[in-house]
Each structure stands twice: as structure tokens, then as C-alpha cells.
Scaffold this active site. Structure first.
Site, short mmCIF file in Angstrom:
data_model
loop_
_atom_site.label_atom_id
_atom_site.label_comp_id
_atom_site.label_asym_id
_atom_site.label_seq_id
_atom_site.Cartn_x
_atom_site.Cartn_y
_atom_site.Cartn_z
N ASN A 93 0.80 -1.22 0.00
CA ASN A 93 0.00 0.00 0.00
C ASN A 93 0.84 1.27 0.00
O ASN A 93 0.35 2.33 -0.39
CB ASN A 93 -0.92 0.00 1.23
CG ASN A 93 -1.66 1.30 1.40
OD1 ASN A 93 -2.57 1.63 0.63
ND2 ASN A 93 -1.27 2.09 2.39
N TYR A 163 2.96 10.24 -11.69
CA TYR A 163 2.24 9.41 -10.72
C TYR A 163 1.34 8.41 -11.45
O TYR A 163 1.31 7.22 -11.13
CB TYR A 163 1.41 10.29 -9.79
CG TYR A 163 0.56 9.51 -8.81
CD1 TYR A 163 1.09 9.03 -7.62
CD2 TYR A 163 -0.79 9.28 -9.07
CE1 TYR A 163 0.31 8.32 -6.73
CE2 TYR A 163 -1.58 8.57 -8.18
CZ TYR A 163 -1.03 8.09 -7.01
OH TYR A 163 -1.81 7.38 -6.13
#
Length: 253
Positions: A93, A163
Site C-alpha cells: 500500500n 504518478y
């Protein structure tokens, strides 16, 4: 909500000190799993998260270390596995946008080599490093991996084009890790949409409201919404592997 009996099961959650990671660690521990919570060594939220879980009677251990640093990531995973005694679930994560303000696609001058390096090291290579280091233990346990991708990796604009590219890489890596670790280990990913959590990007009030208005379910995701899907992919979904599940309240629709 689906309920699980995870007594005797273990999990390592990277980026587990806040947001989706902490919600996942809390849910796993609440169902009886022993959870290793990963966080950056200098992040005070890490020890606080472990203490918070322990205060509820949950079994949680600290696993400090940077997934964005070669060698350190692998050492963190190996120590966590040793401390846990086995590993049933790895939740990859940990991630970063690398910027506090959204960089629009035309703003190429703001997409620097340093930004690329940071995002690739943490968001993409970090996932691979942890998966590779955890693979032997996961194979032995017949476990699973769940990666955190993003709708930004599925063609939506994210905090920056760099990103978005790293999260698209996570989607592809998820498929290929599923091939690499089958049949013993299942590998899947979630693709969150707009989430109400502590995140480095400072979205404007207008951008936040737009994410609500455009979502079919007319709200932003809560970290627990993502945690619920992570647990399903980790301990249910026995015939699901190599998939990325979009969790965005219908925002991309």
C-alpha cells in the site's frame, strides 16, 4: 460487510500508519490476524498506529523501513516475516504523489527527474521489492498479495502524469506477478478513486466537490471502503488473480 475468522493468519501492510493502510491493518487485526505495520522510520504516526491497535487487544508489530530504498525494503520484509512466523497476506500500500499540489498534464516543466525517480522507487519498485522478498513465505502459506494502484493508472488524470504512469505500472506488475507466483500465490490490486484520507496532495475545495458530484454514489471513498475490498481479495476471492478492482463509487463512469 463480509466477516472473516483470521485467527492464526498474518499480514504485512506497507504504508500502514495512516489512511488506507491503517484502516486495512485495523480491519485485519479486528478479525483476529496478527499484523505487521510498515512505516517510515522517522514517521511518528507509525508507533502510534501500532500502539492504537495494541490498545484494542489486537496483535500488531512495528515494521519500520522504506520500500523506496533497495536493500532496506527487502530487509524490512524479511524481519517482518521472521517476527510474524509466517506470512499469509502482503498489502503493498505504501506510495507517494511526490508533490503537495496537482501538476496538470501541460505543466511538463514541473515533471522533474527527481520526481520521476522518487515515484518510480516508491510506487513501482517498492511493490516489486516487497513482493519478491515476501514470495517464499507467501508460497509456503498459500497466501496472497494485494497492491494499491489507482484510477490514475487506468487512464484518469492523477496528481501528475508521472504518478499516473507509476500506477499504470502497478496494474501491469500485478498481472505479471500473478503469472510469476501462481499457483501458490494470488496477486491482485485495488484502484481507489477519490479517498478521504491523509494524503500529501492538497486538493482544492472545488476539486473535492467535483469528485463527489461526478461519482454515481455521490460520496468520496472512506479508507474502510478500500480495506474491505483488500480483505476480500486477500482472504476470499479464491479464483481471482491478476485483477485490478476499481473502488471509486462510480467516479470513472
Amino acid at each position: 460487510m463480509i466477516r472473516y475468522d483470521l485467527t492464526g493468519k498474518t499480514a504485512l501492510v506497507t504504508g500502514g500508519a495512516s489512511g488506507i493502510g491503517f484502516a486495512t491493518a485495523k480491519m485485519l487485526a479486528g478479525f483476529g490476524a496478527t499484523v505487521a505495520v510498515n512505516f517510515l522510520a522517522d514517521d511518528p504516526r507509525g508507533p502510534e498506529a501500532v500502539e492504537t491497535l495494541a490498545a484494542t487487544g489486537a496483535r500488531a508489530i512495528a515494521a519500520p523501513g522504506s520500500v523506496g530504498e533497495a536493500g532496506a525494503a527487502e530487509a524490512m520484509v524479511q524481519k517482518a516475516v521472521a517476527d510474524l512466523g509466517r506470512l499469509d497476506l502482503l498489502v503493498n500500500n505504501a506510495g507517494t504523489p511526490g508533490t503537495r499540489h496537482r501538476i496538470a498534464p501541460p505543466q511538463l516543466d514541473l515533471i522533474t527527474e527527481d520526481l520521476w525517480s522518487l515515484l518510480l522507487e516508491v510506487n513501482l519498485l517498492g511493490v516489486f521489492r516487497c513482493a519478491k522478498a515476501a514470495a517464499p513465505a507467501l508460497k509456503a502459506a498459500g497466501g496472497a498479495i494485494v497492491n494499491t494502484a489507482s484510477i490514475a493508472g487506468l487512464g484518469r488524470a492523477g496528481s501528475s502524469l508521472a504518478y499516473s504512469a507509476t500506477k499504470a505500472g502497478v496494474v501491469s506488475l500485478t498481472q505479471n506477478l500473478a503469472r510469476a507466483l501462481a499457483p501458490e500465490v494470488r496477486v491482485n490490486a485495488i484502484a481507489p478513486g477519490a479517498v478521504d484520507s491523509s494524503w500529501m496532495v492538497e486538493w482544492t475545495d472545488e476539486e473535492r466537490q467535483q469528485s463527489i458530484d461526478r461519482a454515481l454514489l455521490k460520496r468520496r471513498c472512506q479508507p474502510e471502503d478500500l480495506a474491505e475490498v483488500i480483505l476480500f481479495l486477500g482472504f476470499g476471492a479464491a479464483m481471482v488473480t491478476g485483477q485490478t478492482v476499481t473502488v471509486d463509487g462510480g467516479l470513472t463512469l
